[in-house]
Design an enzyme around this catalytic site. Sequence first.
Site, PDB file in Angstrom:
ATOM      1  N   LYS A   1      29.041  23.988 -28.993  1.00  0.00           N
ATOM      2  CA  LYS A   1      27.584  23.889 -28.965  1.00  0.00           C
ATOM      3  C   LYS A   1      26.924  25.049 -29.739  1.00  0.00           C
ATOM      4  CE  LYS A   1      27.019  20.152 -26.362  1.00  0.00           C
ATOM      5  NZ  LYS A   1      28.303  19.532 -26.003  1.00  0.00           N
TER       6      LYS A   1
HETATM    7  C1  LIG Z   1      28.296  18.661 -24.499  1.00  0.00           C
HETATM    8  C2  LIG Z   1      27.411  17.704 -23.812  1.00  0.00           C
HETATM    9  C3  LIG Z   1      27.345  17.603 -22.414  1.00  0.00           C
HETATM   10  C4  LIG Z   1      28.292  18.292 -21.483  1.00  0.00           C
HETATM   11  O1  LIG Z   1      28.491  19.612 -21.690  1.00  0.00           O
HETATM   12  P1  LIG Z   1      29.877  20.335 -21.270  1.00  0.00           P
HETATM   13  O2  LIG Z   1      29.461  21.774 -21.262  1.00  0.00           O
HETATM   14  O3  LIG Z   1      30.868  20.033 -22.344  1.00  0.00           O
HETATM   15  O4  LIG Z   1      30.254  19.848 -19.945  1.00  0.00           O
HETATM   16  C5  LIG Z   1      26.403  16.744 -21.856  1.00  0.00           C
HETATM   17  N1  LIG Z   1      25.601  15.996 -22.621  1.00  0.00           N
HETATM   18  C6  LIG Z   1      25.650  16.040 -23.968  1.00  0.00           C
HETATM   19  C7  LIG Z   1      24.703  15.200 -24.760  1.00  0.00           C
HETATM   20  C8  LIG Z   1      26.571  16.878 -24.603  1.00  0.00           C
HETATM   21  O5  LIG Z   1      26.641  16.879 -25.928  1.00  0.00           O
END
Ligand SMILES: *Cc1c(COP(=O)(O)O)cnc(C)c1O
Length: 395
Positions: free
Chosen positions: A186
């Site tokens: 992210k």
């Molecule tokens: C990455 C993501 C999540 C979940 O995040 P994690 O930290 O990987 O559990 C939820 N929603 C979206 C749209 C994402 O891209």
Amino acid sequence: MPGFEIFGDEERKEVADVLETGVLFRYGFEGTRNGHFKALEFEKKLAEITGSNYSHLCSSGTAALCTALTACGIGAGDEVIVPPFTFVATFEAVLNAGAIPVFSEIDETLCLDPDRIKEVITDRTKAVIPVHMCGSMARIDEIKDVCRKKGLILLEDACQSLGASYQGKALGTFGLAGCFSFDAVKTVTCGEGGGIITDSKAVYEKADQFADHGHDHLGGPDRGADDHPIIGTNYRISELSAAVGLAQLNKLDQILDIQRKNKFAIKDAMADLPEVSFRYIPDAKGDSATFLSFFLPTQDRARQIAKNLAKNGAGSVYWYDNNWHYYKKWHHLAQMKCSARLAVELSDNLPDYKNLVLKDADTIMKKTISMQIMLSWTKADIEKRIQAIMKSFKE
Ligand SMILES: *Cc1c(COP(=O)(O)O)cnc(C)c1O
């Protein structure tokens, strides 16, 4: 997009603070932690950056969604409207809350279409979770309007869109709560982590309790003296992860500047390609610019261009064929292969996921390609990429 590209001395310093004391727990240990409260500091900064009253960190973005759903009072039997283009975590969180994901159409923002939400509202609908995909926004003011008129809770999944805004207001702040992810890929990463933001004291307190076994955190230095107003779970973040995230969050402005510069260089170069039209972005200034998404005239041409781009060294994502982000490949959901018996399995109003058809979403996603924007690209890298793109469109 990924913060991992700019991991450096700042992250190492924050982590060293934690390693020096050995206090990896965000609560307690006042005598030995040498004044370091990385999770708390991260939360303050996240609230400040987004202009929210409160923020609470969790062990992942998925944990943040689960916690936010519970804290907003969404649970057994409630229907929650979600988009068919998202990461699987969005509907996983809804199912794990005991609630029922109901899919609704998207528009050319690649996010929920506010005009179509009412088609799937029933008397059991409790909430809407728009997902701000790929760094940019849904028509969030219109979605907010629909929620207000229909008395529904608005909970934003802004996991992919930290730093993005609509008309100057941070994504994640339009509803009762918003969620972010700080996982390994992210915009800001801390390895594994997530965050909830809210202006509601009640939602914040419930989130703070739920993510830590129901602790009310009022017992002072002795955790054993805390009371447990609700039954919770352990979705806590560790100080080590929070330390990395804190250093990364301090670089957010720098990350956004680079992403925007790189994205617009490529977008400008593609502007004259007659086959290309771009994703609709309701407020271009608020785009966090993690991806450049565009449409081709047909599915065949989109597949061909994606193939050409890969061959020419400018990789892209053709989401329609992706196992994780589009409902067409969610066979596990279609067959309700739940890992445990969930309340929804017993529900009398479970949607027929196996025969789910979202025609407009299909039309859009069949012709959509996204390119991830990297922070580490040099001027020469971008030039090379533009040439690869131009070549791909000539083939
Ligand atoms: C990455 C993501 C999540 C979940 O995040 P994690 O930290 O990987 O559990 C939820 N929603 C979206 C749209 C994402 O891209």
